[in-house]
Write a protein that holds these residues in place. Structure first.
Motif, PDB file in Angstrom:
ATOM      1  N   GLU A  25       0.825  -1.210   0.000  1.00 59.34           N
ATOM      2  CA  GLU A  25       0.000   0.000   0.000  1.00 59.34           C
ATOM      3  C   GLU A  25       0.860   1.261   0.000  1.00 59.34           C
ATOM      4  O   GLU A  25       0.517   2.258  -0.644  1.00 59.34           O
ATOM      5  N   ILE A  26       1.978   1.213   0.709  1.00 64.74           N
ATOM      6  CA  ILE A  26       2.898   2.350   0.704  1.00 64.74           C
ATOM      7  C   ILE A  26       3.410   2.589  -0.704  1.00 64.74           C
ATOM      8  O   ILE A  26       3.453   3.720  -1.203  1.00 64.74           O
ATOM      9  N   ALA A  27       3.790   1.506  -1.393  1.00 59.81           N
ATOM     10  CA  ALA A  27       4.356   1.611  -2.739  1.00 59.81           C
ATOM     11  C   ALA A  27       3.364   2.170  -3.748  1.00 59.81           C
ATOM     12  O   ALA A  27       3.754   2.799  -4.728  1.00 59.81           O
ATOM     13  N   SER A  28       2.083   1.945  -3.512  1.00 60.68           N
ATOM     14  CA  SER A  28       1.079   2.405  -4.477  1.00 60.68           C
ATOM     15  C   SER A  28       0.472   3.753  -4.121  1.00 60.68           C
ATOM     16  O   SER A  28       0.022   4.476  -5.010  1.00 60.68           O
ATOM     17  N   MET A  73       4.709  -3.317  -5.831  1.00 62.95           N
ATOM     18  CA  MET A  73       4.950  -2.920  -7.212  1.00 62.95           C
ATOM     19  C   MET A  73       5.744  -1.624  -7.295  1.00 62.95           C
ATOM     20  O   MET A  73       5.448  -0.654  -6.603  1.00 62.95           O
ATOM     21  N   GLY A  74       6.761  -1.672  -8.144  1.00 60.45           N
ATOM     22  CA  GLY A  74       7.494  -0.459  -8.481  1.00 60.45           C
ATOM     23  C   GLY A  74       6.934   0.097  -9.771  1.00 60.45           C
ATOM     24  O   GLY A  74       5.901   0.764  -9.787  1.00 60.45           O
ATOM     25  N   HIS A  75       7.592  -0.236 -10.870  1.00 60.69           N
ATOM     26  CA  HIS A  75       7.097   0.178 -12.189  1.00 60.69           C
ATOM     27  C   HIS A  75       6.640  -1.020 -13.019  1.00 60.69           C
ATOM     28  O   HIS A  75       6.560  -0.933 -14.243  1.00 60.69           O
ATOM     29  N   GLY A  76       6.327  -2.119 -12.330  1.00 55.74           N
ATOM     30  CA  GLY A  76       5.739  -3.274 -13.001  1.00 55.74           C
ATOM     31  C   GLY A  76       6.598  -3.801 -14.131  1.00 55.74           C
ATOM     32  O   GLY A  76       7.751  -4.198 -13.938  1.00 55.74           O
ATOM     33  N   GLY A 132       7.728   1.203 -18.506  1.00 50.81           N
ATOM     34  CA  GLY A 132       6.899   2.133 -19.274  1.00 50.81           C
ATOM     35  C   GLY A 132       5.801   2.745 -18.417  1.00 50.81           C
ATOM     36  O   GLY A 132       6.033   3.160 -17.279  1.00 50.81           O
ATOM     37  N   ASN A 133       4.588   2.762 -18.958  1.00 53.13           N
ATOM     38  CA  ASN A 133       3.457   3.378 -18.247  1.00 53.13           C
ATOM     39  C   ASN A 133       2.595   2.355 -17.518  1.00 53.13           C
ATOM     40  O   ASN A 133       1.386   2.536 -17.361  1.00 53.13           O
ATOM     41  N   MET A 154      -2.832   3.704 -11.217  1.00 53.03           N
ATOM     42  CA  MET A 154      -2.072   4.332 -10.137  1.00 53.03           C
ATOM     43  C   MET A 154      -1.713   5.761 -10.533  1.00 53.03           C
ATOM     44  O   MET A 154      -1.230   5.998 -11.636  1.00 53.03           O
ATOM     45  N   LYS A 155      -1.935   6.681  -9.625  1.00 54.71           N
ATOM     46  CA  LYS A 155      -1.707   8.092  -9.919  1.00 54.71           C
ATOM     47  C   LYS A 155      -0.452   8.648  -9.234  1.00 54.71           C
ATOM     48  O   LYS A 155      -0.157   9.835  -9.366  1.00 54.71           O
ATOM     49  N   THR A 156       0.254   7.797  -8.503  1.00 52.07           N
ATOM     50  CA  THR A 156       1.468   8.235  -7.824  1.00 52.07           C
ATOM     51  C   THR A 156       2.699   7.902  -8.663  1.00 52.07           C
ATOM     52  O   THR A 156       2.634   7.108  -9.599  1.00 52.07           O
ATOM     53  N   ALA A 157       3.838   8.503  -8.313  1.00 50.95           N
ATOM     54  CA  ALA A 157       5.038   8.389  -9.140  1.00 50.95           C
ATOM     55  C   ALA A 157       5.741   7.050  -9.007  1.00 50.95           C
ATOM     56  O   ALA A 157       6.490   6.653  -9.899  1.00 50.95           O
ATOM     57  N   GLY A 158       5.528   6.339  -7.894  1.00 52.40           N
ATOM     58  CA  GLY A 158       6.255   5.101  -7.666  1.00 52.40           C
ATOM     59  C   GLY A 158       7.699   5.377  -7.292  1.00 52.40           C
ATOM     60  O   GLY A 158       8.073   6.500  -6.930  1.00 52.40           O
ATOM     61  N   PRO A 159       8.579   4.379  -7.396  1.00 52.31           N
ATOM     62  CA  PRO A 159       9.983   4.579  -7.030  1.00 52.31           C
ATOM     63  C   PRO A 159      10.665   5.611  -7.931  1.00 52.31           C
ATOM     64  O   PRO A 159      10.639   5.490  -9.155  1.00 52.31           O
TER      65      PRO A 159
END
Length: 262
Positions: free
Chosen positions: A134-137, A163-166, A169-170, A177-182
């Protein structure tokens, strides 16, 4: 500046510098906690540190052993129930930065803290996700601290816990997901950031005394280097003093001797 420091100290201090005074930061245990508290005790005195147990605005004098460490509640501005922490604070978009670690990471900054080897018959069963998925997302951005090694930086994860960037890409955007991720991975040898297009982790800064060959040798995939790479500034005397002091207090508090009386 000081040249007398360990790779771990370099990693923690480099991670601490990524934080700013206005951050509201969800803190992981271990190196992330050390980095966040070094930031609080140096250049970001007004940073708001939040731990998974519901402690908000905590200012620990020693580093916690776990999210349930009493030091966190004792020094927090206030403490909320865990469901409120996740639903209102985290999922409500009120936390700017999440600071995580992991047992394994891949080239797109996905993290594994669940199993090493097949899920049904693993070589090692790890602690699991806890609140990290949940933190990551849900945090605005994610910083990750991990020592660079082939054991930890692997070509393919046996299990994706957070999940980072799966797939790159996008992928995050496609999943809603609307957050930037790592946005940054800080290791004991270098700093990596996701490529703007592919999201593959790319070396952007190399720590003092480290060679490109060392980085290549310690990564489990053919690691990429940015076109322009900078040298990571070495720790200052004040940064090292703050880190070493809090580590010394932590060792004393957890050794059975207890803290010194106020």
């Amino acid at each position: 500046m000081s040249q007398d420091f360990t790779p771990t100290e370099m990693m923690i201090i480099a991670a601490a510098r990524a934080l700013i005074n206005d951050d509201v930061c969800f803190v992981g245990i271990g190196a992330p906690s050390a980095a966040c508290n070094v930031a609080r005790l140096t250049h970001a005195p007004d940073i708001t540190l939040i731990y998974e147990s519901g402690t908000i605005g905590t200012r620990p004098d020693v580093l916690p052993l776990s999210i349930g460490d009493g030091e966190l509640c004792d020094t927090a501005l206030f403490t909320v129930p865990v469901p409120e922490m996740f639903r209102y604070w985290l999922q409500g978009g009120r936390i700017t930065t999440g600071f995580l670690g992991g047992a394994q990471i891949d080239r797109f900054a996905n993290l594994n803290t669940t199993v090493v080897g097949p899920y049904d018959n693993p070589k090692v069963r790890l602690p699991g996700g806890g609140g990290a998925p949940e933190i990551a997302s849900s945090c605005g951005r994610i910083f990750i601290t991990m020592a660079l090694s082939k054991r930890g930086f692997v070509d393919k994860l046996p299990f994706i816990t957070s999940m980072g960037h799966g797939e790159g890409g996008n992928h995050r955007e496609r999943l809603g997901m609307k957050t930037a991720g790592p946005t940054r991975v800080v290791t004991d040898l270098c700093i990596l950031e996701p490529d703007p297009e592919t999201k593959e982790l790319t070396v952007t800064s190399i720590h003092s005394g480290v060679t490109r060959d060392q980085i290549v040798e310690n990564c489990g995939w053919p690691i990429r280097f940015a076109a322009e790479i900078v040298g990571t500034p070495v720790p200052t005397e004040s940064e090292l003093t703050v880190l070493r002091d809090i580590n010394a207090r932590t060792r004393k508090a957890h050794s059975g001797d207890g803290k010194e009386a106020a």
